[in-house]
Design a protein around this motif. Structure first.
Motif, PDB file in Angstrom:
ATOM      1  N   LEU A 107       0.808  -1.216   0.000  1.00 59.91           N
ATOM      2  CA  LEU A 107       0.000   0.000   0.000  1.00 59.91           C
ATOM      3  C   LEU A 107       0.841   1.266   0.000  1.00 59.91           C
ATOM      4  N   LYS A 108       1.982   1.255   0.709  1.00 59.84           N
ATOM      5  CA  LYS A 108       2.699   2.498   0.969  1.00 59.84           C
ATOM      6  C   LYS A 108       4.068   2.620   0.301  1.00 59.84           C
ATOM      7  N   SER A 109       4.718   1.501   0.012  1.00 66.19           N
ATOM      8  CA  SER A 109       6.107   1.575  -0.442  1.00 66.19           C
ATOM      9  C   SER A 109       6.240   2.242  -1.819  1.00 66.19           C
ATOM     10  N   LYS A 110       7.298   3.007  -1.976  1.00 72.65           N
ATOM     11  CA  LYS A 110       7.636   3.624  -3.260  1.00 72.65           C
ATOM     12  C   LYS A 110       8.731   2.838  -3.974  1.00 72.65           C
ATOM     13  N   ASN A 111       9.211   1.792  -3.321  1.00 70.19           N
ATOM     14  CA  ASN A 111      10.272   0.957  -3.881  1.00 70.19           C
ATOM     15  C   ASN A 111       9.653  -0.157  -4.733  1.00 70.19           C
ATOM     16  N   PRO A 112       9.890  -0.167  -6.056  1.00 73.21           N
ATOM     17  CA  PRO A 112       9.275  -1.183  -6.924  1.00 73.21           C
ATOM     18  C   PRO A 112       9.606  -2.612  -6.517  1.00 73.21           C
ATOM     19  N   GLU A 113      10.820  -2.847  -6.016  1.00 74.97           N
ATOM     20  CA  GLU A 113      11.201  -4.196  -5.610  1.00 74.97           C
ATOM     21  C   GLU A 113      10.426  -4.639  -4.376  1.00 74.97           C
ATOM     22  N   GLU A 114      10.212  -3.720  -3.443  1.00 74.80           N
ATOM     23  CA  GLU A 114       9.420  -4.051  -2.253  1.00 74.80           C
ATOM     24  C   GLU A 114       7.970  -4.341  -2.626  1.00 74.80           C
ATOM     25  N   VAL A 115       7.431  -3.556  -3.543  1.00 75.68           N
ATOM     26  CA  VAL A 115       6.049  -3.759  -3.981  1.00 75.68           C
ATOM     27  C   VAL A 115       5.911  -5.101  -4.690  1.00 75.68           C
ATOM     28  N   ALA A 116       6.867  -5.414  -5.569  1.00 81.24           N
ATOM     29  CA  ALA A 116       6.819  -6.683  -6.299  1.00 81.24           C
ATOM     30  C   ALA A 116       6.915  -7.866  -5.343  1.00 81.24           C
ATOM     31  N   GLN A 117       7.782  -7.760  -4.345  1.00 79.02           N
ATOM     32  CA  GLN A 117       7.895  -8.825  -3.351  1.00 79.02           C
ATOM     33  C   GLN A 117       6.596  -8.972  -2.564  1.00 79.02           C
ATOM     34  N   ALA A 118       6.013  -7.844  -2.173  1.00 74.50           N
ATOM     35  CA  ALA A 118       4.758  -7.878  -1.422  1.00 74.50           C
ATOM     36  C   ALA A 118       3.659  -8.555  -2.233  1.00 74.50           C
ATOM     37  N   GLU A 119       3.588  -8.242  -3.524  1.00 75.91           N
ATOM     38  CA  GLU A 119       2.580  -8.861  -4.382  1.00 75.91           C
ATOM     39  C   GLU A 119       2.766 -10.376  -4.427  1.00 75.91           C
ATOM     40  N   ARG A 120       4.014 -10.827  -4.585  1.00 73.79           N
ATOM     41  CA  ARG A 120       4.281 -12.276  -4.664  1.00 73.79           C
ATOM     42  C   ARG A 120       3.876 -12.983  -3.373  1.00 73.79           C
ATOM     43  N   ILE A 121       4.242 -12.407  -2.249  1.00 71.74           N
ATOM     44  CA  ILE A 121       3.925 -13.042  -0.964  1.00 71.74           C
ATOM     45  C   ILE A 121       2.423 -13.048  -0.720  1.00 71.74           C
ATOM     46  N   ILE A 122       1.757 -11.927  -0.991  1.00 68.30           N
ATOM     47  CA  ILE A 122       0.313 -11.838  -0.743  1.00 68.30           C
ATOM     48  C   ILE A 122      -0.449 -12.767  -1.678  1.00 68.30           C
ATOM     49  N   GLU A 123       0.011 -12.900  -2.925  1.00 68.05           N
ATOM     50  CA  GLU A 123      -0.631 -13.841  -3.843  1.00 68.05           C
ATOM     51  C   GLU A 123      -0.537 -15.272  -3.309  1.00 68.05           C
ATOM     52  N   ASP A 124       0.646 -15.642  -2.804  1.00 64.36           N
ATOM     53  CA  ASP A 124       0.827 -16.988  -2.266  1.00 64.36           C
ATOM     54  C   ASP A 124      -0.027 -17.181  -1.018  1.00 64.36           C
ATOM     55  N   TRP A 125      -0.024 -16.189  -0.163  1.00 64.46           N
ATOM     56  CA  TRP A 125      -0.827 -16.229   1.062  1.00 64.46           C
ATOM     57  C   TRP A 125      -2.312 -16.316   0.725  1.00 64.46           C
ATOM     58  N   ARG A 126      -2.744 -15.548  -0.269  1.00 63.61           N
ATOM     59  CA  ARG A 126      -4.138 -15.613  -0.714  1.00 63.61           C
ATOM     60  C   ARG A 126      -4.479 -17.012  -1.217  1.00 63.61           C
ATOM     61  N   GLY A 127      -3.565 -17.618  -1.982  1.00 60.23           N
ATOM     62  CA  GLY A 127      -3.803 -18.954  -2.508  1.00 60.23           C
ATOM     63  C   GLY A 127      -4.000 -19.986  -1.416  1.00 60.23           C
ATOM     64  N   GLN A 128      -3.345 -19.786  -0.270  1.00 62.22           N
ATOM     65  CA  GLN A 128      -3.533 -20.710   0.852  1.00 62.22           C
ATOM     66  C   GLN A 128      -4.988 -20.738   1.320  1.00 62.22           C
ATOM     67  N   HIS A 129      -5.672 -19.628   1.166  1.00 69.21           N
ATOM     68  CA  HIS A 129      -7.063 -19.569   1.624  1.00 69.21           C
ATOM     69  C   HIS A 129      -7.960 -20.515   0.824  1.00 69.21           C
ATOM     70  N   ASP A 130      -7.552 -20.846  -0.401  1.00 67.45           N
ATOM     71  CA  ASP A 130      -8.358 -21.783  -1.174  1.00 67.45           C
ATOM     72  C   ASP A 130      -8.250 -23.190  -0.587  1.00 67.45           C
ATOM     73  N   ILE A 131      -7.090 -23.517  -0.028  1.00 66.45           N
ATOM     74  CA  ILE A 131      -6.932 -24.803   0.669  1.00 66.45           C
ATOM     75  C   ILE A 131      -7.899 -24.860   1.854  1.00 66.45           C
ATOM     76  N   VAL A 132      -7.982 -23.757   2.583  1.00 61.06           N
ATOM     77  CA  VAL A 132      -8.871 -23.693   3.742  1.00 61.06           C
ATOM     78  C   VAL A 132     -10.339 -23.769   3.300  1.00 61.06           C
ATOM     79  N   LEU A 133     -10.663 -23.106   2.200  1.00 56.47           N
ATOM     80  CA  LEU A 133     -12.032 -23.175   1.670  1.00 56.47           C
ATOM     81  C   LEU A 133     -12.402 -24.601   1.294  1.00 56.47           C
ATOM     82  N   ASP A 134     -11.453 -25.349   0.716  1.00 58.48           N
ATOM     83  CA  ASP A 134     -11.694 -26.759   0.405  1.00 58.48           C
ATOM     84  C   ASP A 134     -12.048 -27.540   1.678  1.00 58.48           C
ATOM     85  N   GLU A 135     -11.235 -27.356   2.714  1.00 56.56           N
ATOM     86  CA  GLU A 135     -11.463 -28.066   3.975  1.00 56.56           C
ATOM     87  C   GLU A 135     -12.813 -27.680   4.586  1.00 56.56           C
ATOM     88  N   PHE A 136     -13.134 -26.399   4.523  1.00 53.39           N
ATOM     89  CA  PHE A 136     -14.383 -25.914   5.105  1.00 53.39           C
ATOM     90  C   PHE A 136     -15.590 -26.470   4.341  1.00 53.39           C
TER      91      PHE A 136
END
Length: 349
Positions: free
Chosen positions: A16-45
């Motif tokens: 949301l706040k960083s002006k550093n493109p590398e930090e933003v790109a890293q954040a996107e990758r991690i959040i995408e992976d973290w978001r994908g984990q929620h689909d595993i939980v949705l399957d279990e639920f």
């Protein structure tokens, strides 16, 4: 747990706040992976919840689930001042449409008393009576995944279950379609006041149909059918909704269209607002990782363009339009129901 709450909080802040493109790109990758984990939980639920409802002889009108769009995550953090991304409760969401408010409440009380194995309820919001100020009605229940293996990579992930009647769902989808026209978050109370008043009035009328009551809950002295009639005879809103629908092209992926008509799986909807076109790709359940990877990539490709992409899961292709008509730019059910109510004919087929 694969990612700590502190780390996800940091990634959300960087996104949301960083002006550093590398930090933003890293954040996107991690959040995408973290978001994908929620689909595993949705399957279990889902694998635990649906048999419970079947045992209770509860009839489900429709159901679907989705992973929250990155754009929507950023918007919620920005507009709603969510400082800690790890506390966001609807990254993974499941929606169930039910035949009546009585059934909605029956499930709510059942889940609160009996629970779901490996899940704990951490929050319940009842927006039916009273609704949100916008007129939105539903029950939201937030669950946290708590398997016996506390080292499970998804331990502690939260998912949200939405319970709605068919009237409530049709209303909400009408609002989402109008948001595409007005380019404002009407469901959050933003945008044109006339649009807000229009939907608030129709919500009150649909609620009367749900509870079989004639007096309007926002004007106790007024007949709800008369309110509906006074609203829908004004062509401004209805015609704007209808005009969008006449400009839409739906493109199904030919390679998978046959499979998608018979199989449960994932549907990636790539939506072009400028051209009024939705392209739909189907993935089998065992192709989940492929679907999520394309979802992540398409979000990046769409950045800065009048386009959007969403990944949802429904039992059949025929359920897709019923559950997510706004992605088809389709408000036909909302328009038809508003007119039927104004004419005192509220039988849903």
């Amino acid at each position: 747990m694969k990612y700590s709450h502190t780390y996800i909080k940091k990634m959300g802040k960087n996104l949301l706040k960083s002006k550093n493109p590398e930090e933003v790109a890293q954040a996107e990758r991690i959040i995408e992976d973290w978001r994908g984990q929620h689909d595993i939980v949705l399957d279990e639920f889902e694998n635990r919840l649906l048999p419970l409802l079947q045992e209770e002889n509860i009839i489900i009108v429709d159901r679907g689930r989705r992973l929250k769009r990155l754009k929507a995550i950023v918007n919620k953090m920005d507009k709603h001042d969510v400082k800690n991304l790890s506390t966001m409760q609807d990254i993974g969401g499941m929606r169930i449409i039910l035949p009546s408010i009585d059934v909605v409440n029956k499930i709510k009380y059942f889940l609160e008393s009996k629970g779901v194995e490996d899940f704990e309820i951490i929050n319940t919001d009842d927006y039916i009576d009273p609704p949100k100020p916008t007129g939105y009605r539903a029950i939201h229940i937030v669950f946290r995944y708590t398997p016996t293996d506390i080292k499970h990579e998804c331990y502690g992930q939260k998912i949200e279950l939405q319970l709605r009647t068919k009237y409530q769902h049709i209303w909400a989808m009408g609002v989402e379609t109008a948001e595409l026209i007005t380019d404002t978050a009407l469901k959050d109370g933003s945008g044109n006041k006339e649009w807000q008043d229009f939907f608030r009035s129709i919500s009150a009328c649909f609620y009367c149909a749900d509870i079989n009551q004639s007096l309007c809950p926002i004007d106790k002295k007024r007949d709800a059918n008369e309110l509906a009639k006074s609203v829908v005879i004004n062509p401004k809103f209805i015609e704007e909704l209808r005009s969008m629908m006449t400009m839409v092209e739906i493109d199904y992926d030919e390679k998978n269209s046959t499979d998608s008509s018979i199989a449960e799986g994932y549907y990636l909807m790539d939506i072009n607002y400028k051209n009024r076109m939705s392209r739909i790709l189907f993935f089998k359940k065992e192709e989940k990782e492929k679907a999520i990877a394309l979802y992540n990539r398409q979000e990046k490709d769409n950045k800065g363009l009048p386009k959007d992409v969403v990944l949802v899961s429904v039992p059949r292709l025929k359920n897709l339009k019923d559950m997510y008509p706004s992605y088809y730019f389709d408000a036909s059910d909302f328009i038809a129901l508003a007119y039927k109510y104004a004419n005192k004919d509220m039988t849903l087929n």
